[in-house]
Each structure stands twice: as structure tokens, then as C-alpha cells.
Motif scaffolding. Sequence first.
Motif, short mmCIF file in Angstrom:
data_model
loop_
_atom_site.label_atom_id
_atom_site.label_comp_id
_atom_site.label_asym_id
_atom_site.label_seq_id
_atom_site.Cartn_x
_atom_site.Cartn_y
_atom_site.Cartn_z
N ALA A 1 0.80 -1.22 0.00
CA ALA A 1 0.00 0.00 0.00
C ALA A 1 0.83 1.27 0.00
CB ALA A 1 -0.93 0.00 1.21
N ASP A 2 2.08 1.18 0.49
CA ASP A 2 2.81 2.43 0.73
C ASP A 2 4.20 2.46 0.11
OD1 ASP A 2 4.01 0.53 2.33
OD2 ASP A 2 4.25 1.85 4.06
N ALA A 3 4.52 1.54 -0.77
CA ALA A 3 5.89 1.45 -1.27
C ALA A 3 5.94 1.36 -2.79
CB ALA A 3 6.60 0.24 -0.66
N VAL A 4 7.06 1.81 -3.32
CA VAL A 4 7.39 1.66 -4.73
C VAL A 4 8.77 1.03 -4.80
CG1 VAL A 4 7.80 2.83 -6.92
CG2 VAL A 4 6.02 3.68 -5.37
N VAL A 5 8.90 -0.01 -5.62
CA VAL A 5 10.20 -0.61 -5.88
C VAL A 5 10.68 -0.09 -7.22
CG1 VAL A 5 11.47 -2.74 -6.31
CG2 VAL A 5 9.74 -2.67 -4.51
N VAL A 6 11.85 0.54 -7.22
CA VAL A 6 12.41 1.10 -8.45
C VAL A 6 13.63 0.27 -8.84
CG1 VAL A 6 13.38 3.13 -9.58
CG2 VAL A 6 11.61 3.41 -7.83
N GLY A 7 13.56 -0.30 -10.02
CA GLY A 7 14.68 -1.09 -10.54
C GLY A 7 15.46 -0.31 -11.58
N ILE A 8 16.77 -0.45 -11.54
CA ILE A 8 17.66 0.26 -12.47
C ILE A 8 18.63 -0.74 -13.08
CG2 ILE A 8 19.39 2.10 -12.72
CD1 ILE A 8 18.19 3.28 -10.08
N GLY A 9 18.77 -0.68 -14.38
CA GLY A 9 19.76 -1.50 -15.07
C GLY A 9 20.64 -0.62 -15.94
N ILE A 10 21.95 -0.76 -15.81
CA ILE A 10 22.89 0.05 -16.59
C ILE A 10 23.96 -0.87 -17.18
CG2 ILE A 10 24.54 1.97 -16.56
CD1 ILE A 10 23.17 2.91 -13.94
N ASN A 11 24.12 -0.84 -18.49
CA ASN A 11 25.21 -1.58 -19.13
C ASN A 11 26.51 -0.81 -18.92
OD1 ASN A 11 23.37 -3.46 -20.16
ND2 ASN A 11 23.14 -2.37 -22.08
N VAL A 12 27.46 -1.44 -18.27
CA VAL A 12 28.70 -0.74 -17.95
C VAL A 12 29.84 -1.16 -18.87
CG1 VAL A 12 30.41 -0.25 -16.15
CG2 VAL A 12 27.99 -0.45 -15.55
N THR A 13 30.20 -2.44 -18.89
CA THR A 13 31.37 -2.87 -19.67
C THR A 13 31.00 -3.76 -20.85
OG1 THR A 13 31.75 -4.78 -18.21
CG2 THR A 13 32.88 -2.73 -17.66
N LEU A 14 29.74 -3.81 -21.25
CA LEU A 14 29.36 -4.65 -22.39
C LEU A 14 30.20 -4.29 -23.62
CD1 LEU A 14 26.95 -5.98 -20.95
CD2 LEU A 14 25.60 -5.48 -22.99
N ARG A 15 30.74 -5.32 -24.24
CA ARG A 15 31.50 -5.13 -25.47
C ARG A 15 30.55 -5.20 -26.67
NH1 ARG A 15 33.98 -9.57 -22.27
NH2 ARG A 15 35.54 -8.56 -20.94
N ALA A 16 31.02 -4.73 -27.82
CA ALA A 16 30.15 -4.67 -29.00
C ALA A 16 29.55 -6.02 -29.33
CB ALA A 16 30.93 -4.11 -30.19
N GLU A 17 30.35 -7.07 -29.22
CA GLU A 17 29.86 -8.40 -29.58
C GLU A 17 28.89 -8.97 -28.55
OE1 GLU A 17 33.88 -8.99 -27.50
OE2 GLU A 17 32.96 -7.60 -28.93
N GLU A 18 28.78 -8.33 -27.39
CA GLU A 18 27.88 -8.82 -26.34
C GLU A 18 26.53 -8.09 -26.32
OE1 GLU A 18 30.96 -10.16 -22.81
OE2 GLU A 18 30.53 -8.02 -23.06
N LEU A 19 26.39 -7.06 -27.13
CA LEU A 19 25.16 -6.28 -27.09
C LEU A 19 23.97 -7.15 -27.51
CD1 LEU A 19 26.42 -2.97 -28.73
CD2 LEU A 19 26.05 -3.42 -26.30
N PRO A 20 22.87 -7.11 -26.72
CA PRO A 20 21.73 -7.98 -27.00
C PRO A 20 20.96 -7.59 -28.25
CG PRO A 20 21.23 -6.49 -25.19
CD PRO A 20 22.67 -6.30 -25.50
N VAL A 21 20.93 -6.28 -28.57
CA VAL A 21 20.21 -5.80 -29.75
C VAL A 21 21.04 -4.67 -30.37
CG1 VAL A 21 17.90 -6.41 -28.93
CG2 VAL A 21 18.87 -4.19 -28.32
N PRO A 22 20.82 -4.36 -31.66
CA PRO A 22 21.64 -3.33 -32.32
C PRO A 22 21.54 -1.96 -31.65
CG PRO A 22 20.47 -4.66 -33.94
CD PRO A 22 19.94 -5.08 -32.61
N GLY A 23 20.42 -1.62 -31.05
CA GLY A 23 20.26 -0.30 -30.46
C GLY A 23 20.80 -0.16 -29.06
N ALA A 24 21.46 -1.19 -28.55
CA ALA A 24 21.99 -1.14 -27.19
C ALA A 24 23.39 -0.54 -27.18
CB ALA A 24 22.02 -2.53 -26.57
N GLY A 25 23.81 -0.10 -26.00
CA GLY A 25 25.14 0.45 -25.83
C GLY A 25 25.63 0.19 -24.42
N SER A 26 26.77 0.73 -24.08
CA SER A 26 27.32 0.59 -22.73
C SER A 26 28.14 1.83 -22.41
CB SER A 26 28.17 -0.67 -22.60
OG SER A 26 29.37 -0.54 -23.35
N LEU A 27 28.43 2.01 -21.13
CA LEU A 27 29.28 3.13 -20.74
C LEU A 27 30.66 3.01 -21.38
CD1 LEU A 27 28.43 3.56 -16.94
CD2 LEU A 27 27.41 4.71 -18.92
#
Length: 288
Positions: free
Chosen positions: A161-187
Motif C-alpha cells: 500500500a505504501d511502497a514503490v520498488v524502483v529497478g535500475i539496469g545500466i550496461n557498464v562494460t558490455l562489449r560490442a559483440e555482447e550487445l543484445p540488440v543493435p540499439g543497445a550500448g554501454s558506458l
Amino acid sequence: MTPQDASDAHNNRWSDLGRPPLNGAALRRALVREDGLWADVEVVQRTGSTNTDLAGLVTKENADEGAVLVAEEQNAGRGRLDRRWTAPARSGLFFSVVLKPTGVPVERWGWLPLLTGVAVAAALARTAGVDTALKWPNDLLVTVDGEERKVGGILAERAGADAVVVGIGINVTLRAEELPVPGAGSLALAGATTTDRDTVLRAVLRSLEEWYGRWRDALGDPVASGLQEAYTAACATLGRAVRAELPGGRSIVGEAVAVDGDGRIVIATEDGVQEPVGAGDVVHLRAV
């Protein structure tokens, strides 16, 4: 390598020296303060979804505000519209937090994912030197080789009743060959000055604490807290031709012209109608 050897290598937190594990004890020492927002920081090696886990703790055990759960790897991570979020172990930051905005009218809670985006973008710019834009309502965008790429996302869900769970996902070291889709990137691909996940996570949580405190002190008022102005300044959707896919199968096309006081994106159609959109999937078509 035998199947058992492969399994052992996968489970070894030090199997990739370029992706060292997070130090939960050090994070707690740095972030948990008696007068601060963060009550606990737990790091687990693997889970299905940090959002699901924390939401369960809220409903079953009334988890405290400020609980933070970080997973080195998620195998059932979710984005908006139940999209899957997968990445190699320790290649990014995958975490969720519990917020209980007591005193803030429920109708203003819809600003929480936008507030989180502002906080994350500020932290990434300050700590990693990466200009991060926000795609309404919850995507984090960076530039890789001159192209706009998604580096992360945010998912806010009511829990109890009184809470919100906020999830965050950030790609940090993903290499080009590891990207799941063409529009993805990493830091890393965006030229970050640091990809130390410990440093980035501390910065993001401190920035989120600052923005959440400012917004809550203003009773969720997006103008008084400065949130609406900050989000508008960082929003890459504004001024763009977009298509909004709305619940029920309807879609509208037009120019995104504003973010209103309820956090909705306002789309001006060719018919001269300005339609606020509070839920749906927005696609950037081209720059205007």
C-alpha cells in the motif's frame, strides 16, 4: 574444458578480471548512514529479478524504505511491458531500491521513474563523464559512434500500500559483440572515463538520495523541487517526431512538445491536437 570446469568458471566471481565483483561490505560502509535514505545494501551473486525479490520482501516482511538489492547477474530481469533484460555477469549494474514516499500524494508517485532518470543521468555525467539523455519515460541514452544507443532502463512498480520498488539496469562494460540488440550500448562503448561499477553505483545512489529528498520535501511538487525543469532539460524525446503505442492497440504520431505536471509526455498531432500520454511505448522517429 569439461562441463564441470565451464560451470566452475561461470560461477567464479573472479573469472573475468576486467569485471571484478562488487564489495557489499564496502558499499554499506559508504552509503548506509543513520540520517540517510539507504538502510541496507545487499549484493547477491545471481537472482531472477531484483524488483521481484524486493517487492516480495515489501509485501511479506514490510521491508524498510532504503533497502537496496544488487545482483551481479539477473536471469529474469524485466523492463517495461515485461521485456527481458539480460547481460553477462558483472557487466553492468542491476539493482532495485525500496521507496516509501510518505506525505507525497499518490497521484505524484508517477514522477518517481522520471526522478530516477534525472538522478542516474546526473551521476553518470559527473562520475563517468558520459552525457546521458532520457527517453520518455524510462530509458537512458548515450552516444556510441555518433548513434543514439540505450545504455539502461528504469522500472518502477507499486509494492503493497505504501511502497514503490524502483529497478535500475545500466550496461557498464558490455562489449560490442555482447550487445543484445543493435540499439543497445554501454558506458565503455560511450567512452566512459571510469567503468568501476563500485564508483558508479555509489554515485547513482547518492544522486538518487539527493533528488528523492528534494522531491519528497516539496511533497512531490515537480516544479518546486526542480524536477520538471531538470527532466525537461535532459529529455531527448522533446522536440522529436514520435509514435506512441498506447494500451488497447491505438497509436498516435506527432511531435513531443512538453512534459506536463503529471509527468506525461504531450504529443502535438498533425490535426492540431495536443494529447498527453501517461502510459505506452514511445518510438523516436526522427529529429525535428
